[in-house]
Write an enzyme that holds these catalytic residues in place. Structure first.
Site, short mmCIF file in Angstrom:
data_model
loop_
_atom_site.label_atom_id
_atom_site.label_comp_id
_atom_site.label_asym_id
_atom_site.label_seq_id
_atom_site.Cartn_x
_atom_site.Cartn_y
_atom_site.Cartn_z
N LYS A 284 19.20 -15.76 0.22
CA LYS A 284 19.11 -16.65 -1.26
C LYS A 284 17.72 -17.05 -1.53
O LYS A 284 16.97 -17.07 -0.42
CB LYS A 284 20.10 -17.91 -1.27
CG LYS A 284 21.61 -17.52 -0.99
CD LYS A 284 22.45 -18.90 -1.00
CE LYS A 284 23.84 -18.67 -0.75
NZ LYS A 284 24.37 -18.21 -2.16
N ASP B 98 26.14 -12.12 0.81
CA ASP B 98 26.05 -13.22 0.41
C ASP B 98 27.25 -13.65 -0.17
O ASP B 98 27.66 -14.69 -0.64
CB ASP B 98 24.91 -13.73 -0.62
CG ASP B 98 24.95 -15.00 -1.23
OD1 ASP B 98 25.23 -15.99 -0.46
OD2 ASP B 98 24.31 -15.39 -2.18
N ARG C 2 34.61 -15.10 0.67
CA ARG C 2 35.68 -14.17 0.53
C ARG C 2 36.24 -13.49 2.05
O ARG C 2 37.43 -13.42 2.13
CB ARG C 2 35.64 -13.25 -0.57
CG ARG C 2 34.83 -12.03 -0.33
CD ARG C 2 34.19 -11.33 -1.66
NE ARG C 2 33.61 -12.26 -2.55
CZ ARG C 2 33.03 -12.02 -3.58
NH1 ARG C 2 33.39 -10.91 -4.18
NH2 ARG C 2 32.36 -13.05 -4.55
#
Length: 474
Positions: free
Chosen positions: A246, A316, A320
Site C-alpha cells: 500500500k 492486498d 478474504r
C-alpha cells in the site's frame, strides 16, 4: 502482553443501586419547536426567560445549562434531533462532571440514553491526565443497566480497534479473544503451528512473513443442542498490503484491519452477557500481512481448506483469504446462522461511505430481519446484491478462483461472491463489509475505532433466541 484491553473493558462495572451517587441528579429536559413555548411550565418561568435571553432556540442539538437563583446548576435543556435519537450523546462531551437524569422521557428513551453512554467513550490509555465526565443515572422509561452492558461491550470493541499494532500483535489479539471466552465460561482453543499448516493453508500463506506467526482462535459457548450460531471475524492486526504494498496514506489506518474481529468479539460478549439460548461458536483468524522473503507473491497458488485452489491476484486482498479458511471450518458443522465481519473492501466505502456498511445474503427473510433491527437499533446497514453473473470475474486460467479480479468494478460484490464459495453448508450466511472507523467525532463517540453491525445482529439474535428459564437477564 497480558489481556489489557479485555481487562480494561471489564474494569468499569455498570451502575448499581449501591454505587450510584447519593446526590440528586441534575435534570435534563427535552425541547422541541412544538413544546418550546410551553416549556416554562416544566422548567420554571425564570429558567425559561434565561434560556430565551441567552439566545437558545429549539434547533436540533442546541442546549443550555440553566442556573439556580443562587448561581448553581438547576438543569439542562436539550433540543432533540428528530432524525437522530443518538443526538443526546452530544451532552456527554458538553456537560460538566456530575450526575444527570432525564427529567422526562425523550422520543426514544433507550436510544437517547445509549447515545449518551456511547458518547462518554474515550481511548486515553496513551494520554496523561483526563477530565472527569458526567454520569447518567436511571430515569423513567430507560433500562439503564441493559444499556450500560451494550455500551461497555462497544467500548471493548472500540478499544481493540484503537490499540496500535505494536501493542495489539497477533499474540495479543489471541489473548484478548481467549480472555473474553474464559470470562464467560466458554471453551477456547488456539490452532497454530503444524495444525494450522495442515488445515488452514490460506491463513498460513497470509501470515507467513510476519514476525509473529498466524493463528486461529476457536471458542464455543452455550447449550450444545441449541441452535448453532457462528461468528467469524477478520483479525488482520496490520496490513501493509504485502508485496503489492500500500502507499503510505493507505497504511495510516491499517491497525483497524482487525475491526471484523472486534465486531465479532463485541457481538459474542453481548450474546454471552445476555445468556441467549443458542450455541455460539466464534472463529477469529489472526495474522499480520507483512513483507519478507517468504511473503506470498502475486501469481502464487494455494489449496484452501475447502480444497478449492486460489491464485493470488493481489496480496492486498488478504482478508478474504483468511476468512475463506475460517468460513470453510465453520460451514463443516452446518450452523443455522453464519455471520462474518470484515474490513474487506474500499469499494464498499466508495459505494456507501464510512457509516453505512453493506451486507450480503441470499436469505430473503433474514435480510429483512437484519434491515429491521438495523433501523430499530440505529446501527446502520444496507443490503447489497450477491450478483451471481459477476462470479465470472473470479475465474482464473490456472486455479479454481482468483482472489482479486483485475476489474475495477463491483469490488465489494466480488469479494462477497468469493467468500460465498466457502460458506456453502451453512443454513444461512451473512457477510458484513464494515469500515470499523469513524473519520470524525460524532454524538456517539470521538474519531477512531467503531463497532459496526454488532448491535443490530445482537438485537436480531435476542429476538430469535431469548434466554430461557432461570437466570434470564434483567
Amino acid at each position: 502482553m497480558s489481556a489489557v484491553v479485555a481487562a480494561r473493558a471489564r474494569a468499569t462495572p455498570p451502575l448499581t443501586e449501591a454505587s450510584m451517587p447519593s446526590v440528586d441528579p441534575t435534570p435534563i429536559w427535552f425541547i422541541s419547536p412544538e413544546n418550546w413555548e410551553q416549556a416554562a411550565e416544566r422548567i420554571g418561568a425564570a429558567a425559561f426567560q434565561f434560556a430565551k435571553a441567552s439566545g437558545f432556540e429549539p434547533k436540533p442539538g442546541q442546549w443550555r445549562l440553566l442556573p439556580t437563583p443562587a448561581g448553581g446548576l438547576a438543569g439542562v435543556i436539550f433540543a432533540e434531533d428528530p432524525d437522530d435519537p443518538f443526538s443526546v450523546g452530544k451532552l456527554a462531551t458538553s456537560l460538566p462532571a456530575g450526575a444527570y437524569a432525564f427529567a422526562e422521557p425523550p422520543r426514544h428513551p433507550d436510544l437517547a440514553a445509549l447515545g449518551f453512554l456511547l458518547g462518554l467513550y474515550r481511548f486515553d490509555r496513551y494520554k496523561s491526565g483526563g477530565a472527569a465526565q458526567p454520569t447518567l443515572l436511571p430515569s423513567e422509561g430507560v433500562d439503564l443497566r441493559r444499556l450500560e452492558r451494550i455500551a461497555e461491550a462497544v467500548k471493548f470493541g472500540r478499544d481493540l480497534v484503537n490499540t496500535p499494532a505494536n501493542a495489539l500483535t497477533p499474540s495479543a489479539l489471541e489473548q484478548e479473544a481467549v480472555a473474553l471466552a474464559h470470562a464467560y465460561g466458554a471453551e477456547a482453543h488456539v490452532i497454530s503451528g503444524e495444525a494450522l499448516e495442515e488445515g488452514f493453508p490460506l491463513i498460513v500463506a497470509v501470515g507467513a512473513a510476519a514476525a509473529e506467526p498466524p493463528r486461529l482462535v476457536d471458542f464455543v459457548w452455550g447449550r450444545p443442542d441449541a441452535p448453532k450460531v457462528t461468528l467469524v471475524g477478520k483479525g488482520v492486526v496490520f496490513d501493509t498490503g504485502g508485496l503489492d504494498i500500500k502507499p503510505a496514506n493507505g497504511m495510516e489506518l491499517m491497525k483497524k484491519d482487525m475491526g471484523g474481529a472486534a465486531a465479532a468479539l463485541t457481538l459474542a460478549r453481548l450474546i454471552m452477557e445476555d445468556r441467549l439460548d443458542l450455541r455460539l461458536r466464534v472463529l477469529v483468524p489472526i495474522v499480520e500481512n507483512a513483507i519478507a522473503s517468504n511473503a506470498m507473491r502475486p501469481g502464487d497458488i494455494y489449496r484452501s481448506r475447502k480444497g478449492l485452489s486460489v491464485e493470488i491476484g493481489n496480496t492486498d486482498a488478504e482478508g478474504r483469504l483468511i476468512l475463506a479458511d475460517a468460513l470453510a471450518l465453520a460451514a463443516e458443522e452446518a450452523p443455522d446462522l453464519l455471520f462474518d465481519f470484515a474490513t474487506l473492501t474500499g469499494a464498499a466505502r466508495v459505494a456507501l461511505g464510512p457509516e453505512l456498511p453493506p451486507y450480503y445474503t441470499d436469505d430473503e427473510a433474514l435480510a429483512r430481519e437484519i434491515a429491521e433491527k438495523a433501523d430499530e437499533t440505529r446501527d446502520p446497514l444496507w443490503r447489497m446484491p450477491l450478483w451471481r453473473p459477476y462470479a465470472s470475474m473470479l475465474e482464473s486460467p490456472f486455479a479454481d478462483l482468483n482472489n482479486a479480479p483485475g476489474s475495477p468494478f463491483a469490488g465489494s460484490i466480488t469479494a462477497a461472491l468469493f467468500l460465498s464459495r466457502f460458506a456453502e453448508g451453512a443454513k444461512a450466511w451473512v457477510h458484513f463489509d464494515i469500515y470499523a472507523w469513524s473519520p470524525k467525532a460524532r454524538a456517539i463517540g470521538p474519531q477512531g475505532g467503531e463497532v459496526q453491525a454488532a448491535r443490530a445482529v445482537h438485537a436480531l439474535l435476542a429476538a430469535k433466541y431469548p434466554p430461557r428459564g432461570p437466570g434470564k437477564t434483567e
